[in-house]
Design a protein around this motif. Structure first.
Motif, PDB file in Angstrom:
ATOM      1  N   CYS A  93    -118.863  15.379 -50.193  1.00  0.00           N
ATOM      2  CA  CYS A  93    -120.013  15.761 -49.380  1.00  0.00           C
ATOM      3  C   CYS A  93    -119.989  17.278 -49.239  1.00  0.00           C
ATOM      4  O   CYS A  93    -118.997  17.836 -48.757  1.00  0.00           O
ATOM      5  CB  CYS A  93    -119.953  15.094 -48.008  1.00  0.00           C
ATOM      6  SG  CYS A  93    -121.392  15.435 -46.969  1.00  0.00           S
ATOM      7  N   THR A 148    -122.462  20.188 -47.674  1.00  0.00           N
ATOM      8  CA  THR A 148    -123.688  20.314 -46.902  1.00  0.00           C
ATOM      9  C   THR A 148    -123.540  21.294 -45.760  1.00  0.00           C
ATOM     10  O   THR A 148    -122.420  21.629 -45.360  1.00  0.00           O
ATOM     11  CB  THR A 148    -124.102  18.931 -46.348  1.00  0.00           C
ATOM     12  OG1 THR A 148    -125.411  19.011 -45.796  1.00  0.00           O
ATOM     13  CG2 THR A 148    -123.116  18.430 -45.306  1.00  0.00           C
ATOM     14  N   ARG A 149    -124.675  21.719 -45.245  1.00  0.00           N
ATOM     15  CA  ARG A 149    -124.693  22.392 -43.947  1.00  0.00           C
ATOM     16  C   ARG A 149    -124.593  21.286 -42.909  1.00  0.00           C
ATOM     17  O   ARG A 149    -125.290  20.267 -43.010  1.00  0.00           O
ATOM     18  CB  ARG A 149    -126.007  23.163 -43.744  1.00  0.00           C
ATOM     19  CG  ARG A 149    -126.141  24.391 -44.579  1.00  0.00           C
ATOM     20  CD  ARG A 149    -127.489  25.091 -44.376  1.00  0.00           C
ATOM     21  NE  ARG A 149    -128.623  24.212 -44.654  1.00  0.00           N
ATOM     22  CZ  ARG A 149    -129.483  23.753 -43.746  1.00  0.00           C
ATOM     23  NH1 ARG A 149    -129.359  24.086 -42.487  1.00  0.00           N
ATOM     24  NH2 ARG A 149    -130.477  22.965 -44.088  1.00  0.00           N
ATOM     25  N   LYS A 153    -129.151  16.891 -41.769  1.00  0.00           N
ATOM     26  CA  LYS A 153    -128.321  16.353 -42.846  1.00  0.00           C
ATOM     27  C   LYS A 153    -127.604  15.059 -42.451  1.00  0.00           C
ATOM     28  O   LYS A 153    -126.853  14.510 -43.250  1.00  0.00           O
ATOM     29  CB  LYS A 153    -127.294  17.396 -43.293  1.00  0.00           C
ATOM     30  CG  LYS A 153    -127.914  18.687 -43.786  1.00  0.00           C
ATOM     31  CD  LYS A 153    -128.795  18.463 -45.005  1.00  0.00           C
ATOM     32  CE  LYS A 153    -129.320  19.778 -45.560  1.00  0.00           C
ATOM     33  NZ  LYS A 153    -130.127  19.593 -46.759  1.00  0.00           N
ATOM     34  N   GLY A 212    -118.344  22.300 -45.926  1.00  0.00           N
ATOM     35  CA  GLY A 212    -119.528  22.734 -45.205  1.00  0.00           C
ATOM     36  C   GLY A 212    -119.174  23.224 -43.820  1.00  0.00           C
ATOM     37  O   GLY A 212    -118.063  23.019 -43.338  1.00  0.00           O
ATOM     38  N   SER A 225    -117.198  24.390 -54.377  1.00  0.00           N
ATOM     39  CA  SER A 225    -118.205  23.324 -54.430  1.00  0.00           C
ATOM     40  C   SER A 225    -118.290  22.716 -55.831  1.00  0.00           C
ATOM     41  O   SER A 225    -118.416  21.496 -55.969  1.00  0.00           O
ATOM     42  CB  SER A 225    -119.574  23.836 -53.982  1.00  0.00           C
ATOM     43  OG  SER A 225    -120.168  24.672 -54.945  1.00  0.00           O
ATOM     44  N   ILE A 233    -125.127  11.653 -49.376  1.00  0.00           N
ATOM     45  CA  ILE A 233    -126.201  12.531 -48.918  1.00  0.00           C
ATOM     46  C   ILE A 233    -127.061  11.731 -47.926  1.00  0.00           C
ATOM     47  O   ILE A 233    -128.098  11.191 -48.293  1.00  0.00           O
ATOM     48  CB  ILE A 233    -127.061  13.032 -50.101  1.00  0.00           C
ATOM     49  CG1 ILE A 233    -126.165  13.507 -51.255  1.00  0.00           C
ATOM     50  CG2 ILE A 233    -128.002  14.150 -49.657  1.00  0.00           C
ATOM     51  CD1 ILE A 233    -126.722  13.234 -52.603  1.00  0.00           C
ATOM     52  N   SER A 251    -129.129  12.360 -45.437  1.00  0.00           N
ATOM     53  CA  SER A 251    -130.078  13.181 -44.682  1.00  0.00           C
ATOM     54  C   SER A 251    -131.053  12.355 -43.847  1.00  0.00           C
ATOM     55  O   SER A 251    -131.529  11.307 -44.276  1.00  0.00           O
ATOM     56  CB  SER A 251    -130.884  14.058 -45.638  1.00  0.00           C
ATOM     57  OG  SER A 251    -130.035  14.925 -46.351  1.00  0.00           O
ATOM     58  N   GLU A 299    -135.380  15.212 -45.798  1.00  0.00           N
ATOM     59  CA  GLU A 299    -134.981  16.094 -46.893  1.00  0.00           C
ATOM     60  C   GLU A 299    -136.228  16.448 -47.687  1.00  0.00           C
ATOM     61  O   GLU A 299    -136.663  15.662 -48.528  1.00  0.00           O
ATOM     62  CB  GLU A 299    -133.953  15.401 -47.785  1.00  0.00           C
ATOM     63  CG  GLU A 299    -133.287  16.307 -48.780  1.00  0.00           C
ATOM     64  CD  GLU A 299    -132.446  17.377 -48.104  1.00  0.00           C
ATOM     65  OE1 GLU A 299    -132.768  18.569 -48.306  1.00  0.00           O
ATOM     66  OE2 GLU A 299    -131.503  17.035 -47.385  1.00  0.00           O
ATOM     67  N   GLY A 329    -134.241  18.671 -51.828  1.00  0.00           N
ATOM     68  CA  GLY A 329    -132.906  18.194 -52.154  1.00  0.00           C
ATOM     69  C   GLY A 329    -132.522  18.476 -53.586  1.00  0.00           C
ATOM     70  O   GLY A 329    -133.172  18.002 -54.513  1.00  0.00           O
ATOM     71  N   THR A 333    -128.882  18.646 -54.104  1.00  0.00           N
ATOM     72  CA  THR A 333    -127.500  18.170 -54.129  1.00  0.00           C
ATOM     73  C   THR A 333    -127.340  16.940 -55.003  1.00  0.00           C
ATOM     74  O   THR A 333    -126.396  16.844 -55.795  1.00  0.00           O
ATOM     75  CB  THR A 333    -127.010  17.884 -52.695  1.00  0.00           C
ATOM     76  OG1 THR A 333    -127.113  19.083 -51.935  1.00  0.00           O
ATOM     77  CG2 THR A 333    -125.590  17.390 -52.689  1.00  0.00           C
TER      78      THR A 333
END
Length: 199
Positions: A4, A6-7, A12, A35, A70, A82, A84, A87, A90, A92
């Protein structure tokens, strides 16, 4: 291994990321998170989780941004989560697929436009490329993550085919532009036919 990157912000699905860490552990998997959060209480919460697992072999939380790292995480992950809440686009999931990491994604926005469940018979086989869930809750995460683990462990040949398919998926503008051009030309042709009939 579940990855994973991500922010860590509410958009998210931070509560679902937190749950996925523990669910992965219950399933006997490994989890790595890269993240950080600009939201102080979320950053503190994940620092607490990181400290809880500081000496654990199967869970690692790296609470910062690191572009170089990453790429290694994408490449090492078998599954990429993911979850979210919303989103708009996206990327990712597309990056993960290019690296051969199968997405587990919530059906929302751009994720819903690019991740199609392997168990959804309404989706043509060539587009089935991951595991999806609709409800933004623990049950939703469990349903998709559990199925992904089951495929990984019990359908090795199917899993490898899925990895190869995902790595070769074309999300380029070249394909999209061609499809839009065909749509435009078909629309123009239909309009000409309709105009000729009206004369």
């Amino acid at each position: 291994m579940v990855g994973c990157i991500t922010r860590l912000v509410p958009q998210k699905g931070v509560h679902l990321i937190r749950h996925a860490i523990y669910r992965t552990l219950e399933l006997g998997g490994q989890f790595v998170l890269l993240g950080s959060s600009p939201v102080a209480h979320i950053q503190r919460e994940f620092e607490g989780i990181a400290n809880h697992f500081i000496n654990h072999d199967d869970i690692r939380l790296i609470l910062k941004y690191d572009e170089s790292l990453s790429h290694s995480i994408f490449a090492a992950s078998d599954i990429f989560i993911i979850p979210s809440i919303f989103e708009p686009c996206g990327l990712t999931q597309m990056i993960a697929m290019r690296y051969g990491s199968i997405p587990v994604a919530r059906k929302t926005g751009g994720l819903n436009d690019s991740v199609f469940d392997v168990d959804d018979d309404t989706v043509p086989l060539q587009f089935q490329n991951g595991f999806t869930f609709l409800t933004p809750d623990e049950h939703g995460v469990n349903s998709a993550l559990d199925r992904a683990f089951n495929y990984y462990r019990n359908n090795t040949e199917v899993w490898q085919q899925l990895v190869q398919k995902d790595m070769n998926m074309d999300f380029s503008w070249e394909l999209s532009a061609t499809q839009y051009e065909e749509l435009y030309l078909n629309s123009v042709a239909r309009a000409r036919v309709a105009a000729n009939r009206a004369q």
